[in-house]
Design a protein around this motif. Structure first.
Motif, short mmCIF file in Angstrom:
data_model
loop_
_atom_site.label_atom_id
_atom_site.label_comp_id
_atom_site.label_asym_id
_atom_site.label_seq_id
_atom_site.Cartn_x
_atom_site.Cartn_y
_atom_site.Cartn_z
N ASP A 242 -24.57 12.84 31.69
CA ASP A 242 -25.01 13.67 32.82
C ASP A 242 -26.21 14.55 32.47
O ASP A 242 -26.61 15.40 33.25
N ALA A 243 -26.77 14.38 31.27
CA ALA A 243 -27.93 15.19 30.88
C ALA A 243 -29.21 14.53 31.38
O ALA A 243 -29.27 13.33 31.63
N GLU A 244 -30.26 15.34 31.52
CA GLU A 244 -31.56 14.83 31.95
C GLU A 244 -32.40 14.50 30.72
O GLU A 244 -32.53 15.31 29.80
N LYS A 249 -45.65 11.61 27.13
CA LYS A 249 -46.83 10.77 27.25
C LYS A 249 -47.09 9.98 25.97
O LYS A 249 -47.80 8.97 25.98
N GLU A 250 -46.43 10.44 24.83
CA GLU A 250 -46.53 9.68 23.59
C GLU A 250 -45.56 8.52 23.55
O GLU A 250 -45.55 7.73 22.59
N GLY A 251 -44.69 8.40 24.60
CA GLY A 251 -43.75 7.30 24.68
C GLY A 251 -42.40 7.58 24.04
O GLY A 251 -41.64 6.64 23.76
N ASP A 252 -42.05 8.87 23.83
CA ASP A 252 -40.79 9.25 23.18
C ASP A 252 -39.79 9.79 24.20
O ASP A 252 -40.14 10.66 25.02
N TRP A 253 -38.56 9.26 24.17
CA TRP A 253 -37.48 9.76 25.02
C TRP A 253 -36.72 10.89 24.30
O TRP A 253 -36.26 10.74 23.17
N TRP A 254 -36.62 12.06 24.97
CA TRP A 254 -35.87 13.23 24.48
C TRP A 254 -34.99 13.74 25.61
O TRP A 254 -35.25 13.47 26.79
N ALA A 268 -35.00 10.65 33.60
CA ALA A 268 -33.83 9.83 33.95
C ALA A 268 -32.58 10.51 33.44
O ALA A 268 -32.59 11.25 32.45
N ARG A 269 -31.47 10.26 34.13
CA ARG A 269 -30.17 10.72 33.62
C ARG A 269 -29.78 9.88 32.41
O ARG A 269 -30.20 8.73 32.26
N GLY A 270 -28.91 10.46 31.58
CA GLY A 270 -28.48 9.74 30.40
C GLY A 270 -27.82 8.42 30.72
O GLY A 270 -28.03 7.41 30.02
#
Length: 1011
Positions: A242-244, A249-254, A268-270
């Motif tokens: 349920d986390a966002e 822009k460097e292409g990293d998902w956090w 996106a949601r987890g």
């Protein structure tokens, strides 16, 4: 001379050595035990001390408490067992032997030879058991030292086998396959109770690593880890559903919350990321063949640190392993028992986790997978035996299920009286949260687990006794010298299916050894008494302990009282309770006294490497046992204790009051040839009546404190009494002692003898030394052979009356001190407001405070001082503040109800002004909740002259003392001419200093000569 004179100061160390030898020569302890034999029982069970090193100062705390309350109960006539215990096997002993032999791994132990290694372990136990025994004796601990219990006894081991067989019968015993905390140096797993407080501040790498997402060019998951060595075993990445999450822009998902300042191009949601596959950090390793790395959901992903995306390696973490079961993930276990990487891990093979961490960083950076590399200082678990940082690995350990016994143990704990009482909740909390008990260790010198699995039929046979082993054995009994490896490993048994089976190689958790002692030492279910029946196996020759019969167990179980430090809640108290509730359904102890940690005198934990550790031998040699015991008893046990030479020196100084009181009595008693003993004389004075009542109050207070196992109250009561004795009775009765008043001498003698009796369990050496000095001819030779006095009703009215007088005197001294007026300077007038029965003691108060007049009534020597509360009134009044302040300073205000004032026509509340009550000019005052005392501070010539006379008397008596004169020696005094005016009080001076002549000449300072 009826009383042996005392030196000016006690030599605690010499005194203690003298008493220790005298106890042995006269067999005082044996006499005490014989006197109490057959009396009511007091059952104490000693928690075993590990015989692996000499005692540290911290051990003395628990040993003091144990001895103190056993001595008290003995003085009350209770029959006791006095059995000391030694913990003898397990990793503490093994690690000590490894270090002494220069070994550093399980492989090296096996090369050395298990039989020889275990012999060295037994030798080490024997060596340090003797050292600890001698240190305990020096501390003053009375135990049956020839009949100790040793937990590596075959008898103790066999009793544990019986417990394990019962667990198996109940279906609690199982072999678990799970991720466990593991010590790579010791090569074994740890139990949950071994991990509490086994954490240190360590520095580890802090890596942020990219996992490229398959099918999404240029996009990667970013994970954070502080254990880079686990990355070669990665199989999944977990997100919080349920986390966002955001794509930079460097292409990293956090997780957005963990990188709030980033510019996200997509969010996106987890749960939208769940199912994505990614490239693992080390897919080229043979161990990773066929592994599909994917994103999984996990509600427990934290957003307080890291990236919000967690790297999952089920073979390297407990939570990761549980997730593998939920999500059907592969489990890769990269390291062996020694923490060395297996062959399928390529370039990492044969390397330690620490070495692999460095290679991982280099490789990730080479492939541009490393976002950031740093370090972090955090609390990390270490091995409680060798301090090696722990790792997680998958292991098959033997465990006992805890669910069924949890509530019965909670119910049993509800019957226990804990001191301090809040530790009962600590025990409850531990029981509610305890995991299954991991009882197996992959080691050598320990309890051999009696588990015989059969590969043919799948049955697990658990041997429950030595007799059963002999019945089921198919060979090897002729070489079975004791129930330890390697000898027990050579005794196979027959499975019920007929197959010959062998014992598993694991040994047991050492807390099984200690937890069974309420049964093994007392002969539970043993049909007949066996002389030296506990001195079996490895314990043979070290102790003469018997194995009693079951009737003896029923007499002494459960223990009336046990005591250990607080961390034993999860260790010995827990293991005892677990085993006892399993076998009998009830707690093995009725009452518990527990205490906290010992720190150095500056509040730091003691460590040898820091140079601030004090071992028991050093403390006993430099401080002395009585002072150490007093220090422990004075301290509130729920708080850490600061231990050191400075606090010890302060205690020695305080104990001088008792010593000086006894010396004072002895000196004056010897002058008149006073003989002690008998009943109270008929012609007691009021102050004598008070001291006798105060002594009875001491007996009542200290008996009550002993009964509730609360040592701070013992010391508080004792010191208060000694203060009353010295600073009130002796000082108020000095003239009577000078005159050889035998009623005063008897009263003081009685009070001193009783106080020595009361403090004897705390300070046994000093108490017996003073008892031998003071005792009457018909009294026992030792204070410990004198029965405890009965508690009787005291005259509370008389005690309260004198207590109020003393409070008035103390307030008067405080007022004088605040005004800078020394006590030897007489004053004209004192007024007491709020006094009750003390009004009948005006003469005593006047003498004590050196005032000419004492009045009882309202104190009108006070005035109110009111100031503005600037933080409140400053902003409120602005420019008007100056006028208001001036009016208040001039006293131009009216008091209002509720503590407020009216000034210049304005009302201010108690929050807006600061009200103080002080003395008017020419007065000094002090007050407490109900009493106010005021003294005049103005001096006239007569008062000044008397003050100088008193200064001279003090100076001359100090000179007498420094010259070593006897109390009865007469002197001649020569004064300088400038002091000739003091001769107006010549008779007074002569009387106070025992002078036959006082003359003056030109000397600069007073002189004395013996007549």
């Amino acid at each position: 001379m009826p009383f042996e004179p005392l030196t000016q100061y006690p030599d605690h160390l010499a005194l203690e050595e003298e008493i220790l030898a005298w106890w042995d020569d006269e067999a005082i302890f044996d006499q005490l035990r014989e006197r109490n034999r057959g009396g009511p029982t007091f059952s104490f069970m000693d928690g075993p001390i590990t015989a692996n090193n000499p005692m540290g100062a911290h051990h003395c705390w628990g040993r003091t408490l144990k001895d103190l309350f056993q001595r008290y109960k003995a003085l009350r006539g209770f029959d006791q067992r006095y059995q000391n215990g030694f913990d003898c096997q397990g990793l503490w002993v093994e690690v000590g032997v490894e270090r002494s032999l220069g070994l550093n791994s399980k492989r090296e132990i096996e090369e050395y030879g298990l039989a020889e290694f275990n012999e060295r372990c037994k030798e080490r136990v024997a060596e340090f058991a003797e050292i600890i025994t001698n240190q305990c004796r020096r501390l003053g601990m009375w135990m049956d030292w020839d009949n100790d219990y040793y937990t590596f006894s075959d008898t103790n081991i066999a009793y544990i086998w019986g417990f394990l067989k019962e667990c198996h019968a109940r279906g609690w015993l199982y072999k678990g396959h799970r991720s466990v905390e593991w010590c790579p140096r010791c090569g074994t797993s740890l139990s949950q109770h071994e991990l509490i407080n086994s954490y240190e501040e360590l520095t580890h790498p802090s890596l942020y690593v990219r996992f490229p997402i398959k099918g999404r060019e240029g996009e990667s998951l970013v994970v954070w880890t502080t254990t880079p060595w686990t990355l070669p075993a990665n199989v999944a990445a977990a997100v919080k559903p349920d986390a966002e999450y955001g794509l930079t822009k460097e292409g990293d998902w956090w997780a957005v919350e963990r990188n709030a300042d980033a510019a996200f191009v997509r969010r996106a949601r987890g749960d939208e990321l769940v199912g994505l596959e990614y490239e693992g950090p080390f897919d080229s390793l043979p161990a990773q063949k066929g592994v599909v790395h994917r994103v999984i959901p996990w509600d427990d992903v934290t957003l307080s640190e890291g990236t919000g995306i967690v790297h999952i390696a089920p073979g390297c973490g407990a939570e990761d392993f549980e997730l593998s079961r939920v999500h059907d993930l592969p489990v890769l276990m990269p390291i062996n028992e020694a923490g060395i990487f297996y062959e399928p891990y390529g370039e990492f093979e044969g390397r330690s986790t620490e070495d692999v961490e460095k290679l991982v960083v280099v490789e990730l950076e080479r492939r541009s997978r490393l976002v950031e590399a740093g370090s972090i200082i955090h609390r990390y678990p270490v091995c409680w035996r060798c301090a090696t940082p722990l790792v997680f690995r998958i292991a098959d350990d033997w465990l006992i299920r805890a669910d069924e016994i949890r509530q019965p143990m909670l119910d049993a704990n509800a019957t226990v009286k804990w001191t301090p009482d809040f530790y009962s909740k600590r025990m409850d909390d531990w029981l509610r949260n305890m995991d299954d008990w991991n009882i197996s260790r992959r080691r050598y010198f320990g309890l051999p687990l009696p588990f015989y699995p059969c590969d043919s039929c799948g049955r697990l046979t658990v041997i429950g006794s030595l007799e059963e082993l002999r019945e089921r054995a198919t060979g090897g009994l002729d070489q079975l010298k004791e129930l330890h490896r390697p000898w027990i490993d050579e005794v196979p048994i027959a499975c019920e299916c007929g197959t010959e089976v062998r014992r598993v190689q694991e040994v047991g958790d050492a807390w099984l050894d200690a937890g069974i002692v309420p049964f093994s030492t007392l002969g539970w279910q043993n049909p007949e008494w066996i002389e030296h029946g506990y001195a079996t196996g490895a314990a043979a020759g070290l102790t003469g302990a018997d194995l009693p019969d079951h009737a003896y167990w029923e007499k002494w179980f459960p223990a009336d009282w046990v005591s250990e430090m607080r961390e034993q809640i999860r260790l010995w108290f827990y293991s005892q309770s677990f085993m006892s509730v399993t076998l009998t359904g009830r707690s093995p102890y009725k009452a518990v006294l527990t205490y906290e940690k010992l720190l150095d005198e500056h509040g730091r934990e003691m460590h040898r490497s820091w140079g601030n550790s004090i071992d028991a031998a050093e403390a006993l040699e430099n401080i002395g046992a009585d002072v150490i015991r007093f220090m422990f008893c004075e301290h509130v046990p729920s708080q850490n204790l600061k231990f050191g030479y400075a606090p010890a020196g302060e205690i020695k100084r305080r104990l001088l009051t008792l010593w000086n009181s006894v010396k004072f009595f002895v000196d004056y008693a010897n002058i008149v040839g006073f003989s002690p003993g008998g009943e109270a004389p008929p012609d007691l004075q009021p102050l004598d009546h008070w001291l006798l009542e105060r002594t009875e109050q001491l007996v009542a207070e200290m008996t009550e404190a002993y009964e509730r196992y609360w040592t701070p109250a013992l010391i508080r009561s004792f010191e208060s009494f000694v203060d009353d004795l010295s600073n009130w009775y002796i000082r108020r009765s000095r003239r009577r002692f000078w005159d050889g008043d035998e009623v005063a001498l008897w009263t003081l003698w009685h009070a001193l003898v009783r106080s020595v009796q009361m403090i004897a369990p705390v300070m046994p050496f000093l108490a017996d030394f003073l008892w031998r000095t003071l005792r009457a001819d018909d009294a026992p030779e030792s204070v410990f052979l004198q029965p405890w006095p009965d508690v009787r009703q005291t005259d509370d009215g008389l005690l309260a009356e004198v207590a109020e007088v003393r409070r008035i005197v103390e307030l008067g001294r405080q007022a004088r001190g605040d005004a800078g007026l020394k006590l030897r300077q007489p004053l004209r007038r004192l007024v007491v407001q709020g006094a009750g029965p003390a009004q009948g003691h005006a003469g005593e108060i006047a003498e004590e405070l050196r005032v000419k007049e004492v009045e009882f009534g309202p104190v009108e020597a006070t005035e109110l001082r009111v100031k503005p509360n600037l933080p409140v009134l400053g902003p409120k009044l602005g420019k008007e503040l100056g006028a208001i302040r001036a009016a208040l300073l001039a006293g131009e205000f009216e008091q209002l109800e509720g503590g407020g004032v009216r000034v210049n026509g304005r009302d201010f509340t108690s929050d807006e002004v600061l009200v103080e009550r002080g003395a008017r000019e020419g007065w000094a005052l002090a007050e407490d909740d109900s009493l106010t005392v005021a003294v005049t501070t103005e001096l006239d010539d007569e008062l000044r002259l008397e003050g100088r006379v008193l200064d001279l008397i003090h100076q001359l008596n100090t000179m007498r003392k420094d010259a070593g004169l006897a109390l009865t020696d007469r002197i001649r005094v020569t004064l300088p001419e400038r002091d000739s005016d003091l001769l107006r009080h010549e008779a007074w001076i002569k009387e106070e200093v025992l002078a036959t002549e006082i003359r003056t000449d030109g000397d600069k300072e007073p002189q004395i000569t013996k007549v």
